[in-house]
Design a protein around this motif. Structure first.
Motif, PDB file in Angstrom:
ATOM      1  N   PRO A   1       0.816  -1.224   0.000  1.00 23.55           N
ATOM      2  CA  PRO A   1       0.000   0.000   0.000  1.00 23.55           C
ATOM      3  C   PRO A   1       0.848   1.271   0.000  1.00 23.55           C
ATOM      4  O   PRO A   1       0.628   2.174   0.780  1.00 23.55           O
ATOM      5  CB  PRO A   1      -0.813  -0.141   1.286  1.00 23.55           C
ATOM      6  N   TYR A   2       1.845   1.327  -0.864  1.00 29.75           N
ATOM      7  CA  TYR A   2       2.705   2.491  -0.967  1.00 29.75           C
ATOM      8  C   TYR A   2       2.438   3.189  -2.292  1.00 29.75           C
ATOM      9  O   TYR A   2       1.676   2.715  -3.125  1.00 29.75           O
ATOM     10  CB  TYR A   2       4.180   2.089  -0.900  1.00 29.75           C
ATOM     11  N   ALA A   3       3.110   4.308  -2.512  1.00 28.84           N
ATOM     12  CA  ALA A   3       2.975   5.034  -3.777  1.00 28.84           C
ATOM     13  C   ALA A   3       3.340   4.136  -4.959  1.00 28.84           C
ATOM     14  O   ALA A   3       2.811   4.309  -6.050  1.00 28.84           O
ATOM     15  CB  ALA A   3       3.857   6.273  -3.759  1.00 28.84           C
ATOM     16  N   SER A   4       4.205   3.160  -4.733  1.00 27.96           N
ATOM     17  CA  SER A   4       4.594   2.232  -5.801  1.00 27.96           C
ATOM     18  C   SER A   4       3.382   1.596  -6.456  1.00 27.96           C
ATOM     19  O   SER A   4       3.334   1.421  -7.671  1.00 27.96           O
ATOM     20  CB  SER A   4       5.484   1.116  -5.252  1.00 27.96           C
ATOM     21  N   LYS A   5       2.414   1.255  -5.662  1.00 29.31           N
ATOM     22  CA  LYS A   5       1.203   0.619  -6.183  1.00 29.31           C
ATOM     23  C   LYS A   5       0.423   1.599  -7.053  1.00 29.31           C
ATOM     24  O   LYS A   5      -0.042   1.251  -8.129  1.00 29.31           O
ATOM     25  CB  LYS A   5       0.341   0.094  -5.035  1.00 29.31           C
ATOM     26  N   LEU A   6       0.285   2.823  -6.598  1.00 28.26           N
ATOM     27  CA  LEU A   6      -0.407   3.852  -7.369  1.00 28.26           C
ATOM     28  C   LEU A   6       0.270   4.076  -8.719  1.00 28.26           C
ATOM     29  O   LEU A   6      -0.396   4.238  -9.740  1.00 28.26           O
ATOM     30  CB  LEU A   6      -0.442   5.168  -6.580  1.00 28.26           C
TER      31      LEU A   6
ATOM     32  N   THR B   1       7.691  12.654 -12.274  1.00 27.84           N
ATOM     33  CA  THR B   1       8.757  12.918 -11.301  1.00 27.84           C
ATOM     34  C   THR B   1       8.718  11.895 -10.169  1.00 27.84           C
ATOM     35  O   THR B   1       9.772  11.425  -9.716  1.00 27.84           O
ATOM     36  CB  THR B   1       8.642  14.354 -10.765  1.00 27.84           C
ATOM     37  N   ALA B   2       7.527  11.531  -9.730  1.00 27.01           N
ATOM     38  CA  ALA B   2       7.408  10.506  -8.675  1.00 27.01           C
ATOM     39  C   ALA B   2       7.957   9.168  -9.150  1.00 27.01           C
ATOM     40  O   ALA B   2       8.622   8.449  -8.387  1.00 27.01           O
ATOM     41  CB  ALA B   2       5.951  10.360  -8.246  1.00 27.01           C
ATOM     42  N   MET B   3       7.704   8.813 -10.402  1.00 28.76           N
ATOM     43  CA  MET B   3       8.245   7.557 -10.948  1.00 28.76           C
ATOM     44  C   MET B   3       9.770   7.596 -10.955  1.00 28.76           C
ATOM     45  O   MET B   3      10.432   6.625 -10.569  1.00 28.76           O
ATOM     46  CB  MET B   3       7.714   7.326 -12.363  1.00 28.76           C
ATOM     47  N   LEU B   4      10.317   8.737 -11.362  1.00 29.00           N
ATOM     48  CA  LEU B   4      11.779   8.876 -11.376  1.00 29.00           C
ATOM     49  C   LEU B   4      12.347   8.864  -9.960  1.00 29.00           C
ATOM     50  O   LEU B   4      13.382   8.237  -9.706  1.00 29.00           O
ATOM     51  CB  LEU B   4      12.172  10.155 -12.116  1.00 29.00           C
ATOM     52  N   ASP B   5      11.678   9.515  -9.030  1.00 28.70           N
ATOM     53  CA  ASP B   5      12.103   9.507  -7.629  1.00 28.70           C
ATOM     54  C   ASP B   5      12.130   8.077  -7.097  1.00 28.70           C
ATOM     55  O   ASP B   5      13.046   7.687  -6.368  1.00 28.70           O
ATOM     56  CB  ASP B   5      11.170  10.383  -6.801  1.00 28.70           C
ATOM     57  N   GLU B   6      11.136   7.298  -7.483  1.00 26.03           N
ATOM     58  CA  GLU B   6      11.047   5.898  -7.038  1.00 26.03           C
ATOM     59  C   GLU B   6      12.264   5.092  -7.501  1.00 26.03           C
ATOM     60  O   GLU B   6      12.913   4.425  -6.705  1.00 26.03           O
ATOM     61  CB  GLU B   6       9.748   5.284  -7.586  1.00 26.03           C
ATOM     62  N   VAL B   7      12.597   5.153  -8.795  1.00 24.03           N
ATOM     63  CA  VAL B   7      13.719   4.333  -9.286  1.00 24.03           C
ATOM     64  C   VAL B   7      15.066   4.867  -8.804  1.00 24.03           C
ATOM     65  O   VAL B   7      15.980   4.077  -8.541  1.00 24.03           O
ATOM     66  CB  VAL B   7      13.707   4.158 -10.824  1.00 24.03           C
TER      67      VAL B   7
END
Length: 161
Positions: free
Chosen positions: A35-40, A78-84
């Motif tokens: 249930p983290y932003a990763s799922k979103l 940007t969130a996707m890039l922050d994640e990786v």
């Protein structure tokens, strides 16, 4: 291996052993179910290298993440890039730290369609208290959609006692 202690182990105060590549692969392979932003964002691990300090992931954005032009909204990109990028540091450090982002800059080159895409994060330098990262995300056709550079704090697991 589950729970919030893997996100910021120093905050949980539970020292442990560094994760192996297999443990990392297993944990990140299940991350899309957390249930983290990763799922979103529709995160799915593609591959990583501990030694070379990089991580690649596929993202599966939904229409809910689109802007008025029907491409993925820039903040979501940007969130996707922050994640990786953050995960590249975590993998390099074998999850023995927490890595809150301090600063991030994203440059946009092309709209990112609301379709599966690939992103790569690289930990370019990891110091005692900060790390520097770079990331790239590509459109499904292979065009660079955006690039980021960022700095994060490195919160290492504290020794027992």
């Amino acid at each position: 291996m589950s729970g919030p202690d893997l996100v910021a182990p120093d905050l949980a105060g539970t020292p442990r052993e560094p994760m192996t590549a297999d443990q990392i692969r297993n944990y990140l392979g299940q991350r899309a179910n957390h249930p983290y932003a990763s799922k979103l964002l529709g995160f799915q691990l593609a591959d990583f290298s501990i030694e070379e300090r990089w991580l690649e992931a596929d993202f599966h954005p939904t229409q809910q993440l689109a802007n008025l032009r029907n491409s993925v909204q820039g903040g979501i990109v940007t969130a996707m890039l922050d994640e990786v990028m953050s995960l590249a540091v975590l993998v390099s450090e074998r999850f023995m730290c927490g890595v809150p982002t301090l600063e991030i800059k994203t440059s946009f080159f092309a709209p990112l369609p609301v379709e599966p895409c690939r992103a790569r994060g690289v930990a370019t330098k990891i110091g005692g208290r900060v790390a520097f990262m770079e990331g790239t995300i590509w459109t499904p056709s292979g065009e660079i959609a955006a690039r980021s550079s960022a700095t994060c704090q490195v919160r290492r697991v504290k020794a027992a006692g």
